[in-house]
Design a protein around this motif. Structure first.
Motif, mmCIF file in Angstrom:
data_model
loop_
_atom_site.group_PDB
_atom_site.id
_atom_site.type_symbol
_atom_site.label_atom_id
_atom_site.label_comp_id
_atom_site.label_asym_id
_atom_site.label_seq_id
_atom_site.Cartn_x
_atom_site.Cartn_y
_atom_site.Cartn_z
ATOM 1 N N TRP A 184 56.386 22.045 40.950
ATOM 2 C CA TRP A 184 57.510 21.824 41.857
ATOM 3 C C TRP A 184 58.485 20.865 41.180
ATOM 4 O O TRP A 184 58.131 19.753 40.803
ATOM 5 C CB TRP A 184 57.000 21.254 43.172
ATOM 6 N N ARG A 185 59.735 21.316 41.003
ATOM 7 C CA ARG A 185 60.780 20.503 40.363
ATOM 8 C C ARG A 185 61.935 20.300 41.341
ATOM 9 O O ARG A 185 62.442 21.260 41.923
ATOM 10 C CB ARG A 185 61.298 21.184 39.101
ATOM 11 N N THR A 186 62.350 19.055 41.481
ATOM 12 C CA THR A 186 63.492 18.710 42.318
ATOM 13 C C THR A 186 64.479 17.941 41.443
ATOM 14 O O THR A 186 64.078 17.069 40.679
ATOM 15 C CB THR A 186 63.053 17.857 43.521
ATOM 16 N N SER A 246 65.724 22.287 44.579
ATOM 17 C CA SER A 246 64.277 22.117 44.605
ATOM 18 C C SER A 246 63.641 23.498 44.443
ATOM 19 O O SER A 246 63.950 24.417 45.213
ATOM 20 C CB SER A 246 63.846 21.470 45.922
ATOM 21 N N VAL A 247 62.767 23.642 43.426
ATOM 22 C CA VAL A 247 62.156 24.933 43.120
ATOM 23 C C VAL A 247 60.660 24.739 42.914
ATOM 24 O O VAL A 247 60.245 23.858 42.158
ATOM 25 C CB VAL A 247 62.773 25.557 41.846
ATOM 26 N N ALA A 248 59.881 25.583 43.576
ATOM 27 C CA ALA A 248 58.429 25.586 43.397
ATOM 28 C C ALA A 248 58.020 26.929 42.785
ATOM 29 O O ALA A 248 58.483 27.980 43.216
ATOM 30 C CB ALA A 248 57.729 25.385 44.740
ATOM 31 N N THR A 249 57.174 26.867 41.750
ATOM 32 C CA THR A 249 56.680 28.085 41.103
ATOM 33 C C THR A 249 55.162 28.031 41.059
ATOM 34 O O THR A 249 54.563 26.967 40.867
ATOM 35 C CB THR A 249 57.222 28.231 39.668
ATOM 36 N N GLY A 250 54.574 29.196 41.236
ATOM 37 C CA GLY A 250 53.113 29.284 41.198
ATOM 38 C C GLY A 250 52.669 30.544 40.481
ATOM 39 O O GLY A 250 53.364 31.564 40.509
ATOM 40 N N LYS A 251 51.500 30.463 39.809
ATOM 41 C CA LYS A 251 50.933 31.616 39.113
ATOM 42 C C LYS A 251 49.446 31.690 39.411
ATOM 43 O O LYS A 251 48.744 30.676 39.375
ATOM 44 C CB LYS A 251 51.134 31.485 37.600
#
Length: 186
Positions: A37-39, A83-88
């Motif tokens: 998660w990057r803000t 604000s972006v959240a990424t998941g794998k």
């Protein structure tokens, strides 16, 4: 007949002062090994102060019998947050990745201008001109943009792939009732 531009430049006073502040900050959080998660935020502001004085002159055939006083001020402010959240995830040949985010951009601008003819040949401020021969203008604008967005990607053993995205954007530039648009794709 045009006056000599070098002679006019030699008697003209132009004063310009700009003050600016820019700042960026970001944070990255990884609460689980599969989630990132990057803000980030950006702030930019500046003020531009402009003064101009062209006094009376007589350049031997070219006469100007009044002074011109001008002043302008511009204030700009810009703010951006994202604000972006990424998941794998991977399991038994199934690879899934997802991304969701939100973004806000805000711009504010304020402008004022004044001109006076006549008056003092040495006072560089706007008040040095003749108040009965004035002109002024000004405006203020605010623009805001807001977005929600997401993407889902599925891959099965490198053979079957699907990517779906969805974006919803809003803008203060459009009339109420027409400010939002949704943009899907697959």
């Amino acid at each position: 007949w045009q006056p000599n531009p070098v002679a006019i430049a030699s008697v003209t006073t132009r004063l310009n002062k700009v003050n600016s502040v820019r700042a960026n900050i970001y944070a990255v959080v990884k609460p689980w090994k599969w989630l990132n998660w990057r803000t980030e935020a950006t702030y930019d502001t500046n003020t531009d102060n402009y003064r101009y004085l062209l006094p009376e002159y007589d350049f031997g055939g070219t006469i100007r019998d009044y002074a011109t006083h001008e002043a302008a001020k511009t204030f700009n402010q810009y703010l951006s947050m994202k604000s972006v959240a990424t998941g794998k995830w991977k399991k038994s040949g199934h690879d899934i990745s997802a991304m969701v985010g939100v973004e806000l951009n805000s711009r504010y601008r304020d402008y004022v201008f004044g001109r006076r003819l006549g008056g003092s040949n040495s006072n560089k401020s706007l008040s040095g001109g003749d108040a009965s021969r004035d002109e002024n203008a000004g405006w203020t604008t605010t623009q805001r943009f807001f977005s929600y967005f997401g993407r889902l990607t599925y891959n099965y053993r490198g053979r079957y792939m699907l990517t779906a995205t969805l974006r919803r954007d809003g803008s203060s530039l459009f009339e109420r009732g027409h400010r939002w648009g949704t943009f899907p794709s697959a």
